[in-house]
Design an enzyme around this catalytic site. Structure first.
Site, mmCIF file in Angstrom:
data_model
loop_
_atom_site.group_PDB
_atom_site.id
_atom_site.type_symbol
_atom_site.label_atom_id
_atom_site.label_comp_id
_atom_site.label_asym_id
_atom_site.label_seq_id
_atom_site.Cartn_x
_atom_site.Cartn_y
_atom_site.Cartn_z
ATOM 1 N N ASP A 191 -6.794 -0.152 3.137
ATOM 2 C CA ASP A 191 -6.884 -0.078 1.877
ATOM 3 C C ASP A 191 -7.104 -0.347 0.788
ATOM 4 O OD1 ASP A 191 -6.225 2.467 -0.139
ATOM 5 O OD2 ASP A 191 -3.632 2.201 0.355
ATOM 6 N N MET B 179 -3.112 -3.802 4.034
ATOM 7 C CA MET B 179 -3.909 -3.912 2.028
ATOM 8 C C MET B 179 -5.246 -4.771 2.069
ATOM 9 S SD MET B 179 -2.746 -0.983 0.797
ATOM 10 C CE MET B 179 -3.721 -1.954 -0.915
ATOM 11 N N MET C 40 2.592 5.316 -7.293
ATOM 12 C CA MET C 40 3.309 3.561 -8.193
ATOM 13 C C MET C 40 4.334 4.280 -9.236
ATOM 14 S SD MET C 40 -0.879 2.125 -8.346
ATOM 15 C CE MET C 40 -2.013 2.521 -7.733
ATOM 16 N N HIS D 79 1.011 6.569 0.102
ATOM 17 C CA HIS D 79 1.323 5.842 -0.042
ATOM 18 C C HIS D 79 2.279 5.325 -1.622
ATOM 19 C CE1 HIS D 79 -0.886 1.292 -0.578
ATOM 20 N NE2 HIS D 79 0.297 1.479 -0.847
ATOM 21 N N HIS E 18 -5.199 10.471 1.057
ATOM 22 C CA HIS E 18 -4.146 9.408 0.865
ATOM 23 C C HIS E 18 -3.471 9.599 -0.399
ATOM 24 C CE1 HIS E 18 -2.734 5.201 1.564
ATOM 25 N NE2 HIS E 18 -3.393 5.138 0.126
ATOM 26 N N ASP F 123 -1.313 8.037 -3.427
ATOM 27 C CA ASP F 123 -0.937 6.530 -3.987
ATOM 28 C C ASP F 123 0.521 6.984 -4.963
ATOM 29 O OD1 ASP F 123 -2.712 4.745 -2.849
ATOM 30 O OD2 ASP F 123 -4.019 5.588 -3.616
ATOM 31 N N SER G 110 -8.706 8.547 -1.089
ATOM 32 C CA SER G 110 -7.978 8.497 -1.628
ATOM 33 C C SER G 110 -8.211 8.746 -3.087
ATOM 34 C CB SER G 110 -7.786 6.992 -2.201
ATOM 35 O OG SER G 110 -6.687 6.416 -3.510
ATOM 36 N N MET H 10 4.012 2.890 -3.565
ATOM 37 C CA MET H 10 4.256 1.565 -4.127
ATOM 38 C C MET H 10 5.553 1.232 -4.705
ATOM 39 S SD MET H 10 0.182 0.687 -3.902
ATOM 40 C CE MET H 10 -0.304 2.815 -3.986
HETATM 41 O O1 LIG Z 1 -3.827 2.179 -2.608
HETATM 42 C C1 LIG Z 1 -4.680 1.847 -3.484
HETATM 43 C C2 LIG Z 1 -4.532 0.912 -5.014
HETATM 44 O O2 LIG Z 1 -3.816 0.291 -4.979
HETATM 45 C C3 LIG Z 1 -5.817 2.103 -2.919
HETATM 46 O O3 LIG Z 1 -4.997 3.619 -2.058
HETATM 47 C C4 LIG Z 1 -6.621 2.588 -3.705
HETATM 48 O O4 LIG Z 1 -6.321 3.259 -4.499
HETATM 49 C C5 LIG Z 1 -7.898 3.001 -3.233
HETATM 50 O O5 LIG Z 1 -9.087 3.038 -3.618
HETATM 51 P P1 LIG Z 1 -10.764 1.978 -3.265
HETATM 52 O O6 LIG Z 1 -10.099 0.588 -2.894
HETATM 53 O O7 LIG Z 1 -10.948 2.734 -2.152
HETATM 54 O O8 LIG Z 1 -11.359 2.770 -4.818
HETATM 55 FE FE LIG Z 2 -3.342 3.261 -1.401
#
Ligand SMILES: O=C(CO)[C@@H](O)[C@H](O)COP(=O)(O)O
Ligand SMILES: [Fe+2]
Length: 228
Positions: free
Chosen positions: A175, A141, A39, A70, A35, A37, A10, A72
């Site tokens: 994740d 998640m 948001m 991903h 991956h 993210d 990520s 969100m």
């Molecule tokens: O979607 C998410 C958080 O919302 C993830 O993808 C995190 O960014 C993963 O990071 P780590 O928990 O592995 O540090």
């Molecule tokens: Fe994620």
């Protein structure tokens, strides 16, 4: 058994000022996919980036790396076409964010992307199950979405085990808080797509961490195939 072990860093945990370079570095360290993210500050209490950034990243890293988006965001329908045009490969949306998952799955496919369906920790796996035969990947998640670096929620593992028992060839992703200390639980439960942010990117030796995560998952897959 169609699925294999895949590790997707990520990139939220990386130096965002050097995102293109960080993506290339992760692929060079053996990542199977990236991956990303997204948001929107509404579905989750944090803001990251949108399709213009994905378009720039695609130009920077070339055609090969697989981008697992991903999403969100509160209105995932809105970004399907822009993300496809920007070079996304898979569009993973949250079941909590839409009233019409069936239509969204269709739109994502028609845009030429693979379909991922995610559930937050408070959502039961039964809510995802009716769609499992229409999607490429289920994302369970293992933290409350919104931030990297949170603690892994082991109590999500029964969801993964149940999905693996019901859908033996589905790609199942975990994740949140996944790294060398928690990977065994994920692998035993049946996850095969592993997102890892801080544990990989924060490491002095990301290549070794990626390799370790992949080995643990591949061994669990092998064991499961022998037990069948
Ligand atoms: O979607 C998410 C958080 O919302 C993830 O993808 C995190 O960014 C993963 O990071 P780590 O928990 O592995 O540090
Ligand atoms: Fe994620």
């Amino acid at each position: 058994m169609a699925y294999s072990a895949k590790i997707g860093p990520s990139i939220l945990s990386s130096d965002l000022a050097c995102l293109g370079r960080e993506c290339v570095r992760m692929m060079g360290c053996g990542a199977d996919y990236l991956h990303l993210d997204v948001m929107d500050g509404h579905f989750v209490p944090n803001l990251t980036f949108g399709h213009p950034m994905v378009e720039s990243l695609r130009k920077s890293v070339g055609p090969d790396p697989f981008f697992d988006m991903h999403m969100m965001v509160s209105r995932p329908e809105q970004w399907v076409k822009p993300m496809a045009a920007a070079g996304a490969n898979q569009y993973t949306f949250h079941i909590e964010s839409t009233t019409n998952p069936g239509n969204l799955i269709k739109e994502i496919r028609e845009s030429g992307m693979k379909v991922g369906l995610a559930i937050k920790p408070g959502t039961t796996v039964e809510e995802l199950a009716p769609w499992a035969n229409q999607i490429d990947m289920a994302l369970v998640m293992t933290v409350e979405p919104g931030f990297g670096g949170q603690k892994f929620m082991e109590d999500m593992m029964p969801k993964v085990s149940w999905l693996r028992s019901q859908f033996p060839s589905l790609d199942i992703e975990v994740d949140g808080g996944v790294g060398p200390d928690t990977i065994h639980k994920c692998a035993e439960a049946g996850a095969n797509m592993i997102v890892s942010g801080s544990a990989v990117i924060g490491s002095d030796d990301p290549r070794s961490v990626i390799s370790l995560l992949r080995t643990v998952v591949a061994e669990a897959i092998q064991k499961r195939s022998l037990d069948r």
